[in-house]
Design an enzyme around this catalytic site. Structure first.
Site, PDB file in Angstrom:
ATOM      1  N   PRO A  35     -62.131 -23.655  43.654  1.00  0.00           N
ATOM      2  CA  PRO A  35     -60.682 -23.749  43.453  1.00  0.00           C
ATOM      3  C   PRO A  35     -59.935 -22.647  44.189  1.00  0.00           C
ATOM      4  CG  PRO A  35     -61.808 -23.181  41.381  1.00  0.00           C
ATOM      5  CD  PRO A  35     -62.870 -23.324  42.430  1.00  0.00           C
ATOM      6  N   ASP A  36     -58.745 -22.966  44.701  1.00  0.00           N
ATOM      7  CA  ASP A  36     -57.926 -21.921  45.320  1.00  0.00           C
ATOM      8  C   ASP A  36     -57.089 -21.238  44.239  1.00  0.00           C
ATOM      9  OD1 ASP A  36     -55.903 -23.714  44.767  1.00  0.00           O
ATOM     10  OD2 ASP A  36     -55.510 -24.252  46.843  1.00  0.00           O
ATOM     11  N   PHE A  37     -56.119 -20.424  44.662  1.00  0.00           N
ATOM     12  CA  PHE A  37     -55.275 -19.732  43.678  1.00  0.00           C
ATOM     13  C   PHE A  37     -54.069 -20.568  43.270  1.00  0.00           C
ATOM     14  CE2 PHE A  37     -56.150 -14.882  44.252  1.00  0.00           C
ATOM     15  CZ  PHE A  37     -57.327 -15.057  43.554  1.00  0.00           C
ATOM     16  N   ARG A  38     -53.435 -21.217  44.283  1.00  0.00           N
ATOM     17  CA  ARG A  38     -52.076 -21.693  44.020  1.00  0.00           C
ATOM     18  C   ARG A  38     -51.880 -23.200  44.079  1.00  0.00           C
ATOM     19  NH1 ARG A  38     -51.883 -17.008  46.561  1.00  0.00           N
ATOM     20  NH2 ARG A  38     -50.817 -15.291  45.518  1.00  0.00           N
ATOM     21  N   ASN A 105     -61.141 -15.357  52.676  1.00  0.00           N
ATOM     22  CA  ASN A 105     -62.100 -15.812  51.661  1.00  0.00           C
ATOM     23  C   ASN A 105     -63.300 -14.883  51.559  1.00  0.00           C
ATOM     24  OD1 ASN A 105     -60.386 -17.900  51.342  1.00  0.00           O
ATOM     25  ND2 ASN A 105     -61.610 -19.384  52.464  1.00  0.00           N
ATOM     26  N   ASP A 107     -66.104 -16.139  50.107  1.00  0.00           N
ATOM     27  CA  ASP A 107     -67.194 -17.054  49.758  1.00  0.00           C
ATOM     28  C   ASP A 107     -68.313 -17.154  50.794  1.00  0.00           C
ATOM     29  OD1 ASP A 107     -66.108 -18.771  51.763  1.00  0.00           O
ATOM     30  OD2 ASP A 107     -64.833 -19.770  50.294  1.00  0.00           O
ATOM     31  N   HIS A 122     -60.821  -9.746  53.235  1.00  0.00           N
ATOM     32  CA  HIS A 122     -60.847  -9.441  51.795  1.00  0.00           C
ATOM     33  C   HIS A 122     -62.276  -9.201  51.291  1.00  0.00           C
ATOM     34  CE1 HIS A 122     -56.606 -11.360  51.103  1.00  0.00           C
ATOM     35  NE2 HIS A 122     -56.552 -10.168  51.657  1.00  0.00           N
ATOM     36  N   CYS A 133     -71.384   7.684  44.148  1.00  0.00           N
ATOM     37  CA  CYS A 133     -72.008   8.259  45.348  1.00  0.00           C
ATOM     38  C   CYS A 133     -71.934   7.347  46.576  1.00  0.00           C
ATOM     39  CB  CYS A 133     -73.464   8.616  45.057  1.00  0.00           C
ATOM     40  SG  CYS A 133     -74.545   7.172  44.875  1.00  0.00           S
ATOM     41  N   SER A 196     -51.592 -20.306  51.543  1.00  0.00           N
ATOM     42  CA  SER A 196     -50.183 -20.379  51.154  1.00  0.00           C
ATOM     43  C   SER A 196     -49.368 -19.296  51.858  1.00  0.00           C
ATOM     44  CB  SER A 196     -50.054 -20.224  49.636  1.00  0.00           C
ATOM     45  OG  SER A 196     -50.505 -18.938  49.256  1.00  0.00           O
ATOM     46  N   ASN A 216     -51.984 -27.167  56.186  1.00  0.00           N
ATOM     47  CA  ASN A 216     -51.975 -26.827  54.759  1.00  0.00           C
ATOM     48  C   ASN A 216     -51.414 -27.998  53.969  1.00  0.00           C
ATOM     49  OD1 ASN A 216     -52.641 -24.400  53.126  1.00  0.00           O
ATOM     50  ND2 ASN A 216     -50.610 -24.755  52.296  1.00  0.00           N
TER      51      ASN A 216
END
Ligand code: NAD
Length: 248
Positions: A35-38, A105, A107, A122, A133, A196, A216
């Site tokens: 699943p994506d975020f938005r 991503n 993933d 990311h 350490c 997005s 998109n």
């Protein structure tokens, strides 16, 4: 413009461009089952606020709770397979038509699909490190401790708490982002796929593109400034673009 005209237009842009990059987001992996975020209805935002649970301060405040909330979701990504969109980008690169992929991503699906020049801005799920350490470990070292009931997972050298090598909210971006900004200086055509374009500073990268294409499902804040917008599924669009390129 009809769908097929848009596909031919993008194929033409790619053919003519001397330096093309793709910028991908969570939307490229939804067809693999992540699943994506938005996305309305299915995005993770509809279940919880990722900005509250995936932050550096949440990790530092209560690392055990941080892992309880996040680890299962992230480790599930490691068993997932790339889809047609990831494979299409890898094929464009192998044919010399794409010079690299900047991905938000974590993933690992671009790498799995065969993309070579990759900036994972990311982070990723291959390794983790000690917050004390800085010793580095494979991700399994952290996951195995968690599964055996040691939470938070700890460094075997100094006993510090381990953290994943993903960029959390409040983290600075690392050397892959610097590399991506540098790569954008040469970029003639940027193809955004499944983002997005709301997470900064990555969402500022299109500013540097001389030509911009957005693939998109939903509109983005950059659509007005794009040379071409295709509001459709990434897998079918990129598969159709590959077919159109063969005819050019
Ligand atoms: P986002 O959720 O903000 O946006 C995803 C966009 O993709 C949405 O606008 C949606 O309409 C579109 N989309 C969904 N499925 C699509 C499809 N099949 N074809 C075309 N478009 C599709 O994601 P973002 O912009 O990447 O920002 C969210 C942040 O969270 C990023 O840092 C992202 O990497 C991270 N995240 C990563 C993963 C992952 O690693 N797979 C998953 C969730 C979130």
């Amino acid at each position: 413009m009809h769908y097929s005209e848009k596909i031919n237009c993008l194929a033409g842009f790619i053919k003519k461009s001397a330096h093309t990059l793709a910028l991908t987001g969570a939307g490229i992996s939804t067809e693999s089952g992540i699943p994506d975020f938005r996305s309305p209805g299915t995005g993770l935002w509809t279940k919880f606020d990722p900005i509250k649970v995936a932050t550096v301060s949440a990790l530092k405040r209560d690392p055990a709770a941080f892992y309880e909330i996040n680890l299962d979701r992230w480790t599930r990504y490691t068993g997932v397979e790339p889809n047609a969109a990831h494979y299409a980008l890898a094929r464009l690169e192998s044919e010399g038509l794409l010079q690299g992929v900047i991905t938000q991503n974590i993933d690992g699906l671009h790498r799995k699909a065969g993309s070579k020049q990759l900036w994972e801005v990311h982070g990723h799920l291959r390794t983790c490190h000690c917050m004390g350490c800085k010793e580095s470990y494979p991700l399994d070292f952290l996951v195995n401790q968690f599964n055996d009931g040691t939470n938070p997972p700890r460094c075997k050298r100094c006993g510090g708490v381990l953290r994943l090598d993903v960029v959390l909210f409040e983290d600075p971006l690392g050397e892959d982002f610097t590399g991506a900004v540098y790569a954008m200086n040469k970029c003639r055509l940027l193809i955004v796929v499944g983002s997005s374009l709301q997470v900064y500073p990555v969402a500022s990268l299109p500013e540097r593109a001389r030509q911009l294409v957005i693939i998109n499902k939903e509109p983005t804040p950059w659509d007005d400034r794009a040379d071409l917008v295709i509001n459709d599924m990434a897998g079918s669009v990129l598969t159709d673009v590959l077919a159109a390129l063969e005819k050019l």
